[in-house]
Design an enzyme around this catalytic site. Sequence first.
Site, PDB file in Angstrom:
ATOM      1  N   ASP A  22      -6.661   7.634  11.166  1.00  0.00           N
ATOM      2  CA  ASP A  22      -4.909   7.313  11.693  1.00  0.00           C
ATOM      3  C   ASP A  22      -5.269   7.524  12.854  1.00  0.00           C
ATOM      4  O   ASP A  22      -4.808   8.462  12.987  1.00  0.00           O
ATOM      5  CB  ASP A  22      -4.388   7.739  10.714  1.00  0.00           C
ATOM      6  CG  ASP A  22      -3.643   6.665   9.000  1.00  0.00           C
ATOM      7  OD1 ASP A  22      -4.325   5.186   9.108  1.00  0.00           O
ATOM      8  OD2 ASP A  22      -4.291   7.387   7.825  1.00  0.00           O
ATOM      9  N   GLU A  27       0.634  -0.391   0.124  1.00  0.00           N
ATOM     10  CA  GLU A  27      -0.122   0.020   0.356  1.00  0.00           C
ATOM     11  C   GLU A  27       0.722   1.192  -0.186  1.00  0.00           C
ATOM     12  O   GLU A  27       1.737   1.396   0.618  1.00  0.00           O
ATOM     13  CB  GLU A  27      -0.430   0.203   1.026  1.00  0.00           C
ATOM     14  CG  GLU A  27      -1.513  -0.862   1.605  1.00  0.00           C
ATOM     15  CD  GLU A  27      -2.348  -0.784   2.389  1.00  0.00           C
ATOM     16  OE1 GLU A  27      -2.993  -0.097   3.388  1.00  0.00           O
ATOM     17  OE2 GLU A  27      -2.589  -2.574   3.252  1.00  0.00           O
TER      18      GLU A  27
END
Lengths: 267, 394
Positions: A66, A55
């Site tokens: 996140d 990724e």
Amino acid sequence: MSVAAPGTRFADAFAARETDALPGLIPYFTAGFPALESTVPLLIAAQETGCLAAEVGIPFSDPLADGPTIQRSGTRALRNGMTLHIAVRQIRAAREAGVTIPLAPMTYVNPILAYGPAAFMADLRAAGADGLIVPDLPDDEAGDVRDVAHAHGLAFIPLVAPTTTGSRLAHIAAHASGFVYCVAVTGVTGARAALAAEALQLLDRVRACTPLPRALGFGLRTHEHLEQLRGHCEAAAVGSALIDAIERDEQDAAGAAARFLRSMLHG
Amino acid sequence: MSTAAARGRFGSYGGAYVPETLVPALEELEQSMDAALSDAAFLAELATWLHDYAGRPTPMHHARRLSAVNGGAQIWLKREDLLHTGAHKLNNALGQVLLAVRMGKQRIIAETGAGQHGLATATACACLGLRCIVYMGREDMRRQALNVYKMELLGAEVVPVDSGSATLKDATNEAIRDWVTNVRDTHYVIGSAVGPHPYPTLVRRLQRVIGDETRAETRRRFGRLPSCVVACVGGGSNAIGMFTAFVEDEDVELVGVEAAGRGLDSGEHAAPLSRGRPGVLHGSRSYLMQDGDGQVEVTHSISAGLDYPGVGPEHSMLRDSGRARYESATDTDALAAFHRLTRLEGIIPALESAHALHVAARLAEQRSADDLVVVCLSGRGDKDIDTVRESPLG
């Protein structure tokens, strides 16, 4: 009218796995971290250590999904000057440098809208990307962007979470392409000590909905985690623990990443 | 587009751009909201709290000296500053905390900028007996130390946020991350008409009491409606609360006032409707201060409550349709309006509300003496005294 999912390098990579092997490893790198030009060497390290795919995280100023580690790396990357345009160029450079594993950029919806979804997908595809992950674009909002991705031959990889209800799961699985990204915890990204029981339940629920490969992510950090997942999913994603390892040895980011990824794969 | 998403749209704005983990919680919230707001017992309970505890209805005051000095239309003030805790924020916080109790949630989280929403939420949690955690940018904690202490006195935990610019935008990110992590037992009381569906609709419903009271009061006193209502716009909850009651009355001009900071051309402002372009932040599509790469820009306003790069999605729709007009006031304009109201009317306004006062005075000048201009005086200025004292413009 949705556009059919494309075949990609993901299908080949998953098909090449042996059924009872450890889950394939999918590392997450923040493009442009620790230095603007770190991306290509890190992707080479992922391929050379035997990762299944990678990724490519493209930083956003306000990354809601996140935890602190990836936020911090994203802030650094933005200060280094990282943008979607540069990330696209780096993906092309990785292909030119011999990276053949599947690559999936991961970014938030606003930078994609600013770039223009059709232009972004066309440029990604031309650069050699295989799929796209957008953590703040749930199924209900994804329609247009997903269709554009599919029209350009990119997989649109959805996330499912322990809180996803049964009927939503079936709906999401029906639209999925590439693989299904299964979020291991109710929470944001970040390394955690133990695998949550809800993670394994989620993997079973996904298998009941779709034959697509399943990757588990969020919180994984050790070889033992991978061993525990043997037979439960086809891939495992690792981000924060990898970024932590790179942060500890920024002068040799690719070496640090390779050492960490080998330790995850081989103990 | 699914029905749920379509219902959360204001034209092309709104929606619910959130991590998958939150989607079921937003659906649960929407169902609970619809059930509660059509339940007479819930509405009666909310009305009782607003009346007995918060101090509704709030008065309308004719700013006679201000109107006379200014010239032109009569300026009336809707006194949300007189609500308990000193701002309109309590309308929303009480309603949402009551809803959380009904949903069986034990833990409340909130973000705050100036501290008024955090204070209102901490207050609602104190009187209803729920645990409260407030996320606040470290820079805002410094600017609004008194409100931090008040929240702690009320039993809330105030968590400093250091990421990004350490202001309201970043506190909102952190509150959303907490909610992603603790979604099963936690309700997130968002403080403005922003965020993913159903929040903009829920906050509008809880704040429309401002406009409903204003409309009823002007009809009762004057047998007509104001020619213009004016409110400041950060996220835009007091403005949407005021506008909603008048949106069908096409003769009533709706004017929102954004923070022009050091000037719209300085790059240091918080005026997305004036100078931004549509984008996605905090779960909804709306006008947004962003650079060419879609990164959200750092904003500036002397008023912490307006120092936000986004705006509620319904304001974006009202802007595009022309039903509402959005102007701006600079830091200097707001400080001058702050002093003018204080000296002429004996009311110390919040710096947020002072932005609306500045534009209202200009609009009043252009109208006849029997016209009515109503300003939402959204909060009182105690929290801003240090800012005003330290300001070279003060």
